[in-house]
Design a protein around this motif. Structure first.
Motif, PDB file in Angstrom:
ATOM      1  N   LEU A 247       0.518  -0.969  -0.465  1.00 28.87           N
ATOM      2  CA  LEU A 247      -0.074   0.018   0.079  1.00 28.87           C
ATOM      3  C   LEU A 247       0.847   1.250   0.015  1.00 28.87           C
ATOM      4  O   LEU A 247       0.355   2.290   0.547  1.00 28.87           O
ATOM      5  CB  LEU A 247      -1.023   0.215   1.437  1.00 28.87           C
ATOM      6  N   SER A 248       1.749   1.567  -0.437  1.00 23.47           N
ATOM      7  CA  SER A 248       3.047   2.161   0.007  1.00 23.47           C
ATOM      8  C   SER A 248       3.375   2.914  -0.970  1.00 23.47           C
ATOM      9  O   SER A 248       3.836   4.089  -1.078  1.00 23.47           O
ATOM     10  CB  SER A 248       4.698   1.554   0.317  1.00 23.47           C
ATOM     11  N   CYS A 249       2.561   2.249  -2.009  1.00 25.13           N
ATOM     12  CA  CYS A 249       2.783   3.116  -3.581  1.00 25.13           C
ATOM     13  C   CYS A 249       3.805   3.663  -4.324  1.00 25.13           C
ATOM     14  O   CYS A 249       4.319   4.716  -4.551  1.00 25.13           O
ATOM     15  CB  CYS A 249       2.382   4.987  -3.247  1.00 25.13           C
TER      16      CYS A 249
ATOM     17  N   PRO B 121       2.578  -7.220   3.221  1.00 25.44           N
ATOM     18  CA  PRO B 121       1.528  -7.122   2.514  1.00 25.44           C
ATOM     19  C   PRO B 121       0.351  -6.383   3.093  1.00 25.44           C
ATOM     20  O   PRO B 121       1.124  -5.930   4.477  1.00 25.44           O
ATOM     21  CB  PRO B 121       0.733  -8.734   2.747  1.00 25.44           C
ATOM     22  N   GLY B 122      -0.659  -5.891   2.584  1.00 27.25           N
ATOM     23  CA  GLY B 122      -1.096  -4.655   3.578  1.00 27.25           C
ATOM     24  C   GLY B 122      -2.709  -5.544   3.880  1.00 27.25           C
ATOM     25  O   GLY B 122      -3.154  -6.389   4.062  1.00 27.25           O
ATOM     26  N   GLU B 123      -3.043  -4.555   4.925  1.00 27.16           N
ATOM     27  CA  GLU B 123      -3.971  -5.125   6.327  1.00 27.16           C
ATOM     28  C   GLU B 123      -5.014  -4.119   6.585  1.00 27.16           C
ATOM     29  O   GLU B 123      -3.756  -2.479   6.507  1.00 27.16           O
ATOM     30  CB  GLU B 123      -2.856  -6.025   7.323  1.00 27.16           C
ATOM     31  N   GLY B 124      -5.643  -4.313   7.249  1.00 25.42           N
ATOM     32  CA  GLY B 124      -6.535  -2.700   7.604  1.00 25.42           C
ATOM     33  C   GLY B 124      -7.623  -3.229   8.336  1.00 25.42           C
ATOM     34  O   GLY B 124      -7.986  -4.582   8.668  1.00 25.42           O
TER      35      GLY B 124
ATOM     36  N   ALA C 239      -5.228  -5.354  -0.952  1.00 24.02           N
ATOM     37  CA  ALA C 239      -4.071  -5.094  -2.217  1.00 24.02           C
ATOM     38  C   ALA C 239      -4.387  -3.601  -2.177  1.00 24.02           C
ATOM     39  O   ALA C 239      -2.783  -3.234  -3.089  1.00 24.02           O
ATOM     40  CB  ALA C 239      -4.451  -6.177  -3.224  1.00 24.02           C
ATOM     41  N   SER C 240      -4.751  -3.178  -2.014  1.00 24.03           N
ATOM     42  CA  SER C 240      -5.342  -1.919  -2.506  1.00 24.03           C
ATOM     43  C   SER C 240      -5.709  -0.876  -1.653  1.00 24.03           C
ATOM     44  O   SER C 240      -6.794  -1.268  -1.073  1.00 24.03           O
ATOM     45  CB  SER C 240      -5.633  -1.480  -4.117  1.00 24.03           C
TER      46      SER C 240
ATOM     47  N   GLY D 139       1.686  -2.752   5.323  1.00 21.74           N
ATOM     48  CA  GLY D 139       1.491  -2.164   4.421  1.00 21.74           C
ATOM     49  C   GLY D 139       2.023  -1.034   4.093  1.00 21.74           C
ATOM     50  O   GLY D 139       2.243  -1.086   2.368  1.00 21.74           O
ATOM     51  N   THR D 140       1.963  -0.277   4.285  1.00 23.24           N
ATOM     52  CA  THR D 140       2.320   0.912   3.600  1.00 23.24           C
ATOM     53  C   THR D 140       3.783   1.644   4.037  1.00 23.24           C
ATOM     54  O   THR D 140       4.598   2.566   3.403  1.00 23.24           O
ATOM     55  CB  THR D 140       0.946   2.493   4.285  1.00 23.24           C
TER      56      THR D 140
END
Length: 117
Positions: free
Chosen positions: A36-38, A68-71, A83-84, A102-103
């Motif tokens: 998710l870091s762009c 991996p991204g997690e929220g 994933a986004s 993930g950022t």
């Protein structure tokens, strides 16, 4: 291309470590990059090839590990995979998700050459 600015930041970390510990050469630079870091890992790899010229990491292998991204879904109070940043919660469909993981983008490790002098 903000990857070049990030690569210059990595160069600064490498230069500071080399100066502080009298390092002449590195075998590898290990980075962690969140999904998710762009950050485009291949664009960063290219920028590092330019930014690390003349440094202790000039010939170093660049290892990029993906995080991996997690929220946390504010609507259903659950941790969910992302994933986004634009993803909806897979449980309830809400887009009110606070990223938890993930950022990040960090230098995790600088590996010394084995035949260090």
């Amino acid at each position: 291309m903000h990857e070049m600015a990030l690569a210059e930041g990595v160069r600064s970390i490498v230069d500071n470590a080399a100066r502080a510990h009298r390092i002449r050469g590195l075998e590898a630079v290990v980075l962690e990059i969140g999904q998710l870091s762009c950050v485009d890992p291949e664009a960063l790899r290219f920028a590092l090839g330019l930014a690390l010229r003349g440094s202790a990491a000039e010939r170093a292998r660049i290892e990029i590990e993906s995080i991996p991204g997690e929220g946390w879904c504010l609507a259903c109070d659950r941790n969910v995979p992302l994933a986004s940043r634009a993803d909806a919660c897979p449980s309830c469909g809400s887009h009110r998700i606070q990223p938890l993981r993930g950022t990040e983008m960090r230098v995790r490790e600088l590996l010394l050459q084995k035949n260090r002098q």
